[in-house]
Design a protein around this motif. Structure first.
Motif, short mmCIF file in Angstrom:
data_model
loop_
_atom_site.label_atom_id
_atom_site.label_comp_id
_atom_site.label_asym_id
_atom_site.label_seq_id
_atom_site.Cartn_x
_atom_site.Cartn_y
_atom_site.Cartn_z
N VAL A 23 0.93 -1.16 0.00
CA VAL A 23 0.05 0.10 0.04
C VAL A 23 0.84 1.25 -0.06
O VAL A 23 0.77 2.20 -0.86
N GLY A 54 -0.37 1.58 -3.41
CA GLY A 54 -0.95 0.58 -3.91
C GLY A 54 -2.52 0.75 -4.29
O GLY A 54 -2.86 0.27 -5.38
N ILE A 55 -3.21 1.41 -3.61
CA ILE A 55 -4.74 1.74 -3.73
C ILE A 55 -4.95 2.58 -5.09
O ILE A 55 -5.62 2.54 -6.05
N ILE A 79 -4.22 0.32 -8.07
CA ILE A 79 -5.49 -0.34 -8.67
C ILE A 79 -6.65 0.53 -9.28
O ILE A 79 -6.96 0.02 -10.39
N ILE A 108 -5.60 -9.11 -7.46
CA ILE A 108 -4.80 -8.17 -6.62
C ILE A 108 -4.87 -8.61 -5.19
O ILE A 108 -5.84 -8.63 -4.76
N LEU A 109 -3.59 -8.85 -4.61
CA LEU A 109 -3.37 -9.19 -3.22
C LEU A 109 -2.60 -7.91 -2.70
O LEU A 109 -1.48 -7.97 -2.93
N MET A 110 -2.96 -7.60 -1.49
CA MET A 110 -2.28 -6.40 -0.93
C MET A 110 -1.58 -6.99 0.14
O MET A 110 -1.94 -7.84 1.06
N ALA A 128 -9.43 -0.61 -0.28
CA ALA A 128 -8.81 -1.27 -1.28
C ALA A 128 -9.84 -2.33 -1.89
O ALA A 128 -9.58 -2.58 -3.21
N ARG A 129 -10.63 -2.98 -1.05
CA ARG A 129 -11.43 -4.00 -1.71
C ARG A 129 -12.30 -3.38 -2.57
O ARG A 129 -12.59 -3.90 -3.91
N ALA A 169 -9.23 -4.94 -4.93
CA ALA A 169 -8.39 -5.98 -4.35
C ALA A 169 -8.90 -7.21 -3.93
O ALA A 169 -10.20 -6.76 -3.29
N LYS A 170 -8.49 -8.32 -4.00
CA LYS A 170 -9.16 -9.55 -3.63
C LYS A 170 -8.53 -10.10 -2.44
O LYS A 170 -9.33 -11.08 -1.91
N TRP A 187 -6.02 -9.42 1.45
CA TRP A 187 -5.06 -8.47 2.22
C TRP A 187 -4.39 -9.35 3.22
O TRP A 187 -5.04 -9.84 4.03
#
Length: 125
Positions: free
Chosen positions: A56, A63-64, A67, A81-83, A96-97, A101-102, A104
């Motif tokens: 992130v 990171g956000i 995305i 995408i995995l954080m 993020a979700r 993002a899938k 965390w």
């Protein structure tokens, strides 16, 4: 050909640790040290990316934001995408979700947990 995973992380040590783990499990890796470089890497490799693992907190583009930029540009629409981050605030996780993002995982990570998440999201190598 091994499935490729893009590692987006400003810490070269963490990139190396995750890269060794993924390579040992049979995945290929690409690297970027910030979100802006990651967007460029996705554009260049959009047809053969199985997954993105991103921090992130990074310079240039976090990171956000990465995305959101990928989604705005229509890149990586089917790429999970995995954080992987030190951050654990529920509001950041939710942001993020909502961005796409899938998953965390909080650092320091357990290698078996990270590998299980990769296999679930990207499939077997």
């Amino acid at each position: 050909m091994a499935k490729k995973i893009l590692l987006v992380e400003d810490s070269s040590t963490v990139r190396q640790q995750v890269g060794i783990l993924l390579s040992g499990a049979g995945y290929g890796t690409l690297e970027a040290d910030n979100g802006r470089d990651a967007v460029a890497a996705v554009a260049a490799h959009k047809d053969d990316l199985a997954m993105i693992i991103a921090d992130v907190n990074m310079p240039v583009m976090n990171g956000i934001e990465m995305i959101q930029s990928l989604r705005d540009k229509g890149l990586a629409s089917g790429v999970p995408i995995l954080m992987l981050t030190t951050e654990g605030q529920p509001e950041l996780i939710e942001k993020a979700r909502k961005a796409g993002a899938k998953g965390w995982i909080i650092k320091p990570f357990k290698p078996d947990l990270l590998l299980a998440a990769v296999k679930k999201l990207a499939g077997e190598p």
